[in-house]
Each structure stands twice: as C-alpha cells, then as structure tokens.
Design an enzyme around this catalytic site. Structure first.
Site, short mmCIF file in Angstrom:
data_model
loop_
_atom_site.label_atom_id
_atom_site.label_comp_id
_atom_site.label_asym_id
_atom_site.label_seq_id
_atom_site.Cartn_x
_atom_site.Cartn_y
_atom_site.Cartn_z
N ASP A 115 0.85 -1.19 0.00
CA ASP A 115 0.00 0.00 0.00
C ASP A 115 0.89 1.24 0.00
O ASP A 115 1.85 1.33 0.78
CB ASP A 115 -0.91 0.00 1.23
CG ASP A 115 -1.89 1.15 1.22
OD1 ASP A 115 -2.98 0.99 0.64
OD2 ASP A 115 -1.58 2.22 1.80
N GLU A 153 -4.76 2.29 -4.32
CA GLU A 153 -3.31 2.43 -4.21
C GLU A 153 -2.65 1.16 -3.68
O GLU A 153 -1.52 1.18 -3.22
CB GLU A 153 -2.95 3.61 -3.31
CG GLU A 153 -3.30 3.45 -1.85
CD GLU A 153 -4.71 3.91 -1.50
OE1 GLU A 153 -4.93 4.23 -0.33
OE2 GLU A 153 -5.58 3.93 -2.40
N ASP A 206 -2.29 9.72 -10.15
CA ASP A 206 -2.20 8.69 -11.19
C ASP A 206 -0.75 8.47 -11.62
O ASP A 206 -0.31 7.33 -11.85
CB ASP A 206 -3.04 9.08 -12.40
CG ASP A 206 -4.54 8.95 -12.14
OD1 ASP A 206 -4.90 8.34 -11.11
OD2 ASP A 206 -5.33 9.44 -12.96
N ASN A 229 -3.06 13.01 -3.38
CA ASN A 229 -4.18 13.42 -4.23
C ASN A 229 -4.72 14.78 -3.81
O ASN A 229 -5.01 15.65 -4.65
CB ASN A 229 -5.30 12.38 -4.18
CG ASN A 229 -5.11 11.26 -5.18
OD1 ASN A 229 -4.41 11.41 -6.19
ND2 ASN A 229 -5.72 10.11 -4.92
#
Length: 326
Positions: free
Chosen positions: A174, A217, A191, A182
């Site tokens: 992770d 993620e 992204d 973000n």
C-alpha cells in the site's frame, strides 16, 4: 495433353480416399465448433448490459463460426467433384483416366486455396481474441495485471500447492498517505505516482513473480516457490528501494513510502484466507507507523525484524523533496 493412365489412377484413388476421409472428419469438427462457439455460450443472458469486450468477443466468435460454415460448404463442393470423378472412373473409356485426373487436380487445388484463405481468417480472429483477453486482464492505468488476472493466477498457484505442495507467498503493498498526495497535488499527480510505482515494481520483481494492481493504491505480488523468510527479505528490498527513489512528476520531485504485509500459504486455507492474513499484516504495518513490513506468522502479525530483516527509520510523511527538482 493426356496424362499416363497409371498417373491418373494414382491421383484418382488418392483424391477419393482423401475426400472421403475429410468428409467423415469435418462434420464432427464442425459439431464441436458449434458447441464451443455458438452465441448462447458467448453472452451471459443474465446480464442486461454486456460489456464492450463481451460484444467484441461475440462478434469475433461469430466470424469464426461463419468461416467454419464456409469451409464446410467448400468441403461439400469438393466431395461433389470427387463423386463426379468416381462416376467417370467407373465407366471406363480411352480418356477416363485423363478426365478424372483433371477434375481431381482442379478440385484439390481449389480446396487447397480455400483452406489457406480460411486459415488466414481464423488466425486473424484468434489474434483479435487474444488481444481482448489480454486487455480484459490488464489495469489500464498502470499496465500491470488487474484484479481479475490476479484472482485467476491465485487459483492456479493454489491448485498447484494442493497437488504438488508447491509453496508460495503473497505480498500486499500500500502506498503510504496516498490520499494526501491526491489532495495536495491533484488526482492526475496521484495517477502518475501509481504509474511510477507500478513501473518500479516491474523493474524490481522477477518475471516469475506475479505483480498486479489490487485496487486503489494497493498492489499485490505472488511469489512462487518462496518461503516466508525469503518473501520478507524481498519485501524489505522493495520497500527500501521505493523509499530511496524520487518520483519526478511535472516540476516536483516526490518521495513516497510503502507499507507491506506478507503471508505464506498454509495447509487447509483457501485464497480468501491467505488474502485476509496478508491484509491483516498490512494493517499492522500501517498501524506501526507506515514504511514498514509486517508478517503474518502463525496467525499473528509480527515485525519483519523477527525474520532477520530490519526496518529502517525513514520519515513516513509525504514530502516534496525540497520542492522542485533541478
């Protein structure tokens, strides 16, 4: 110009045998094709809105079925020519051999050309089907295998484990504080981070190790013929390598860290059990401060250091690595 009689006889007999053999073989093959490729088996009628991939697959399979029907018709026409040659051969005249051989030569050449064209068409449709299968198992953003492909591979290695006791380990990864990336930099930057991380995993792991995007993620890695200790050491190498990299996104040089949960398959569990244990280890790594590797051992989550691996003290908060890079 007439052919020698013995040549005509050989051609006639050989073609008749070939035609009868093909005539007996083809109906069985076409029945198999029809059972395997007919449209009821292609579209799941329980789904009101089939996917684009399913529609494409149905169209390509229909094209294959059309080619099958064409070849069946061509074989039937060839058999008619063989029957004509047989009738000529059964009523001998001075030109019987030459006439029968001419018919057979022309019929064989025509069938050969038609089968060659059918093969080209079938190869083209097969490549299209292979392409859509690959696309259906690939994550469009990271170009890694997707969850569907991972589930299939996990079933495969589990079956191998049950049959041959070929042990394997699983790694859940992770990206730490991904939501903050973000929120601070936008989803396009997020992204790019996912893409760069996926590229890094692809470079670090071996070809025999299956890397996939698990969702969001999270990434997952299957490590065949790998003990728990070996998997932990591999996880630590990956974790440290990622933490040392600077991900250049636009004008920014970003550093990311990852948390990893590791588990080895044990006797009697199913795929869901293994994923659950790896997920518990991953949460233990995140609860422990992130940028850590945790291990599911005897259904208890422990730190990687207990397996001879040492977690380094790296700052786990997201940073811009002194802002812009030069």
């Amino acid at each position: 110009m007439s052919l020698p009689l013995y040549v005509a006889l050989v051609l006639c007999c050989g073609s008749i045998c070939f035609g009868h053999w093909l005539a007996k073989l083809w109906p069985r093959a076409s029945r198999i094709e029809k059972e395997d490729w007919s449209s009821p088996a292609v579209v799941d009628t329980r789904k009101p809105t089939p996917s684009v991939e399913a529609i494409q697959m149905q169209a390509w399979l229909q094209s294959l079925w059309d080619v099958t029907n064409q070849v069946t018709s061509q074989v039937d026409q060839h058999n008619l020519k063989l029957n004509e040659a047989t009738r000529i051969f059964e009523t001998p005249t001075p030109s019987t051999g030459s006439a029968a051989a001419s018919i057979l030569i022309a019929a064989n050449q025509q069938l050969q050309n038609q089968l060659a064209a059918a093969k080209i068409e079938i190869d083209l449709q097969r490549k299209k089907i292979d392409s859509v299968v690959v696309e259906s198992r690939t994550d469009p953003l990271t170009k890694l295998a997707n969850r569907r492909a991972f589930d299939l591979e996990l079933d495969r290695v589990f079956n191998l484990f049950r049959r041959k006791r070929a042990s394997f380990s699983l790694m859940l990864i992770d990206i730490d504080h991904f939501k903050q990336f973000n929120d601070n930099h936008g989803h396009m930057i997020g992204d790019r981070i996912l893409q760069d991380a996926a590229r890094g995993f692809g470079e670090i792991f071996r070809d025999t190790e299956f890397v996939a995007r698990f969702g969001g993620e999270e990434f997952v890695v299957l490590l065949p013929m790998t003990t728990l200790k070996q998997a932990v050491m591999a996880a630590e190498r990956v974790r440290k390598k990622i933490s040392e990299n600077v991900f250049h996104v636009g004008e920014f040089g970003l550093r990311i860290t990852i948390s990893i949960g590791v588990a080895e398959v044990i006797e009697g569990e199913n795929p869901a059990d293994l994923i659950r244990r790896a997920d518990q280890a991953l949460y233990a790594a995140k609860d422990g401060g992130r940028n850590l590797t945790a291990v599911s051992a005897d259904d208890v989550c422990v730190d990687a250091s207990e397996f001879g691996a040492t977690n380094s003290d790296v700052d786990t908060t997201p940073s811009d690595s002194a802002g812009k890079h030069h």
